[in-house]
Design a protein around this motif. Structure first.
Motif, PDB file in Angstrom:
ATOM      1  N   TYR A 132       0.754   3.802  -3.133  1.00  0.00           N
ATOM      2  CA  TYR A 132       0.358   5.193  -2.909  1.00  0.00           C
ATOM      3  C   TYR A 132       1.443   6.152  -3.391  1.00  0.00           C
ATOM      4  O   TYR A 132       1.155   7.220  -3.950  1.00  0.00           O
ATOM      5  N   TYR A 142      -2.152   0.227  -6.635  1.00  0.00           N
ATOM      6  CA  TYR A 142      -1.798   1.417  -7.432  1.00  0.00           C
ATOM      7  C   TYR A 142      -2.968   1.852  -8.306  1.00  0.00           C
ATOM      8  O   TYR A 142      -3.328   3.039  -8.357  1.00  0.00           O
ATOM      9  N   VAL A 172      -6.689   7.750   3.252  1.00  0.00           N
ATOM     10  CA  VAL A 172      -6.571   6.839   2.102  1.00  0.00           C
ATOM     11  C   VAL A 172      -6.841   5.395   2.506  1.00  0.00           C
ATOM     12  O   VAL A 172      -7.632   4.696   1.855  1.00  0.00           O
ATOM     13  N   SER A 222      -9.906   2.652   1.497  1.00  0.00           N
ATOM     14  CA  SER A 222      -9.470   1.495   0.708  1.00  0.00           C
ATOM     15  C   SER A 222      -9.825   0.169   1.357  1.00  0.00           C
ATOM     16  O   SER A 222      -9.310  -0.873   0.941  1.00  0.00           O
ATOM     17  N   PHE A 233      -5.686   3.367  -5.971  1.00  0.00           N
ATOM     18  CA  PHE A 233      -5.368   4.694  -5.457  1.00  0.00           C
ATOM     19  C   PHE A 233      -5.493   5.762  -6.540  1.00  0.00           C
ATOM     20  O   PHE A 233      -5.792   6.923  -6.238  1.00  0.00           O
ATOM     21  N   GLN A 234      -5.260   5.378  -7.796  1.00  0.00           N
ATOM     22  CA  GLN A 234      -5.442   6.341  -8.875  1.00  0.00           C
ATOM     23  C   GLN A 234      -6.895   6.787  -8.995  1.00  0.00           C
ATOM     24  O   GLN A 234      -7.174   7.891  -9.475  1.00  0.00           O
ATOM     25  N   ARG A 245       1.723  14.057   4.699  1.00  0.00           N
ATOM     26  CA  ARG A 245       1.473  12.949   3.766  1.00  0.00           C
ATOM     27  C   ARG A 245       1.183  11.645   4.500  1.00  0.00           C
ATOM     28  O   ARG A 245       0.268  10.905   4.135  1.00  0.00           O
ATOM     29  N   PHE A 262      -2.293   9.477   4.479  1.00  0.00           N
ATOM     30  CA  PHE A 262      -2.273   8.086   4.028  1.00  0.00           C
ATOM     31  C   PHE A 262      -2.973   7.168   5.027  1.00  0.00           C
ATOM     32  O   PHE A 262      -3.811   6.341   4.647  1.00  0.00           O
ATOM     33  N   ARG A 266       0.551   8.979  -6.206  1.00  0.00           N
ATOM     34  CA  ARG A 266       0.375  10.358  -5.774  1.00  0.00           C
ATOM     35  C   ARG A 266       1.641  11.218  -5.817  1.00  0.00           C
ATOM     36  O   ARG A 266       1.568  12.418  -5.589  1.00  0.00           O
ATOM     37  N   ALA A 311       0.827  -1.207   0.000  1.00  0.00           N
ATOM     38  CA  ALA A 311       0.000   0.000   0.000  1.00  0.00           C
ATOM     39  C   ALA A 311       0.864   1.260   0.000  1.00  0.00           C
ATOM     40  O   ALA A 311       0.563   2.235  -0.708  1.00  0.00           O
ATOM     41  N   GLU A 313      -7.800  14.403  -0.295  1.00  0.00           N
ATOM     42  CA  GLU A 313      -6.495  14.588   0.341  1.00  0.00           C
ATOM     43  C   GLU A 313      -6.118  16.062   0.423  1.00  0.00           C
ATOM     44  O   GLU A 313      -5.512  16.505   1.401  1.00  0.00           O
TER      45      GLU A 313
END
Length: 277
Positions: free
Chosen positions: A94, A157, A186, A190, A160-161, A178, A182, A98, A90, A168
Motif C-alpha cells: 500500500y 502492490y 482498503v 482486498s 492496490f494500484q 491514512r 488502510f 499510494r 499489505a 480513499e
C-alpha cells in the motif's frame, strides 16, 4: 441438445486428463500403500492392493510417531507466518501504491529482485544472522525469515494500484487518517486477493522443510515435514506402510484447505491484477 467440442478443446481435455493422472497417481499409491499390511508393501511384483485393508499403519503413526505434536507445531507456525506476512506485505504494498518518497523506484526494484533470488541462496547468511541474534532453536528463528515475501508484496502492490483512489479521497475529506483508510477501506476491499495470498502462504509455510530443519534441532519446535524426515530416517526405518500413512496424514490438512477455499483462491488470482502481464 448435445454440446460438441472442437478439436482444440478435445486436445486440451486430453492433456488435462493426462496431467491429472500423473498428479493423482502418486497420491493414490501412497493411500493404497498406507492401507496394506507391512508385509505386502515389499512384495514383488508390486501390487496396488494388499491381501487385506488395514489401518494398523495409521494407528502406529498416531500412537508413537509424534505426528500430532508436529502437526500442532506446523499449524501454529503456518498461522503466525501467514498473519505476519500478509499484514506486513499489505502495508508495504500500500505504501508503494499510494505514497511517493525518495528512493521508491530503487526500493521497489530491490523487492522485485528478491523475487528472482532462489531462497536456497539465502540459507547461509540467514542462518548466520539467526546465530548472531540467538534465535537458533526458537520459534522466532523458524518464523521470522519466512515472513519476508517479496512476491506477496508485488502481488498486493499491483492489486492496490487498481483500487480507485476516489474511495480513499472521500474518507480523507471526512477526516480519516491514512491508517484508518488502510484498515477500514482498503483491506476490506482486498478480501479476495488477501484470501488467496493467505492460503498460498499457509500452504508454503506448512510444506517448508529446509529452513525449519536447519534452524531448529529442538523436538519441541519440530514441524511436520521435519518430523516426517525423522520418521523416514529412523523411527520407522523402512516400514513403507507407516511412512505412507505419515505422508497421507500430513497432506490431509492442505487438501481440506483447498477444498474449502478453492473459490477464494480462484477469485483471488482473478483479482491480483497480474492477468494481463
Amino acid at each position: 441438445m448435445t454440446k460438441r467440442f472442437s478439436t482444440g478443446q478435445l486436445i486440451l481435455l486430453a492433456i488435462t486428463g493426462v496431467l491429472a493422472v500423473v498428479w493423482l497417481a502418486p497420491i493414490a499409491w501412497a493411500v493404497a500403500t498406507s492401507l496394506k499390511p507391512e508385509s505386502d508393501t515389499t512384495k514383488i511384483p508390486l501390487q496396488w492392493f494388499g491381501s487385506e485393508v488395514t489401518l494398523d499403519a495409521y494407528s502406529l503413526v498416531l500412537g508413537t510417531g509424534g505426528i500430532v505434536k508436529w502437526a500442532i507445531n506446523s499449524t501454529v507456525t503456518a498461522i503466525v507466518v501467514t498473519f505476519m506476512t500478509v499484514l506486513f506485505s499489505a502495508m508495504a504494498a500500500y505504501g508503494f501504491a499510494r505514497t511517493q518518497f525518495r528512493g521508491q523506484r530503487v526500493l521497489l526494484s530491490v523487492i522485485l529482485a528478491g523475487i528472482m533470488v532462489p531462497p536456497q541462496v539465502l540459507i547461509a547468511p540467514l542462518f548466520a544472522e539467526m546465530v548472531a541474534l540467538g534465535l537458533v532453536d526458537t520459534w522466532w528463528g523458524i518464523i521470522l525469515p519466512q515472513v519476508a515475501a517479496p512476491v506477496i508484496v508485488y502481488i498486493l502492490y499491483k492489486f492496490f494500484q487498481g483500487v480507485p483512489p476516489e474511495l480513499e479521497q472521500a474518507a480523507f475529506v471526512d477526516g480519516a487518517g491514512r491508517w484508518r483508510v488502510f484498515f477500514t477501506i482498503v483491506l476490506p476491499l482486498s478480501r479476495p486477493v488477501l484470501a488467496a495470498v493467505s492460503i498460498f502462504t499457509f500452504i508454503t509455510t506448512w510444506n517448508n522443510f529446509l529452513w525449519p530443519f536447519l534452524v531448529s534441532t529442538d523436538p519441541n519446535t519440530m514441524t511436520l515435514p521435519v518430523g516426517l524426515a525423522n520418521v523416514v530416517q529412523g523411527t520407522f526405518g523402512l516400514r513403507y506402510a507407516q511412512i505412507m500413512a505419515s505422508v497421507v496424514l500430513a497432506g490431509l490438512p492442505l487438501l481440506v484447505i483447498f477444498v474449502l477455499f478453492q473459490r477464494q483462491i480462484i477469485r483471488g488470482v482473478a483479482h491480483t491484477g497480474l492477468a494481463g502481464e
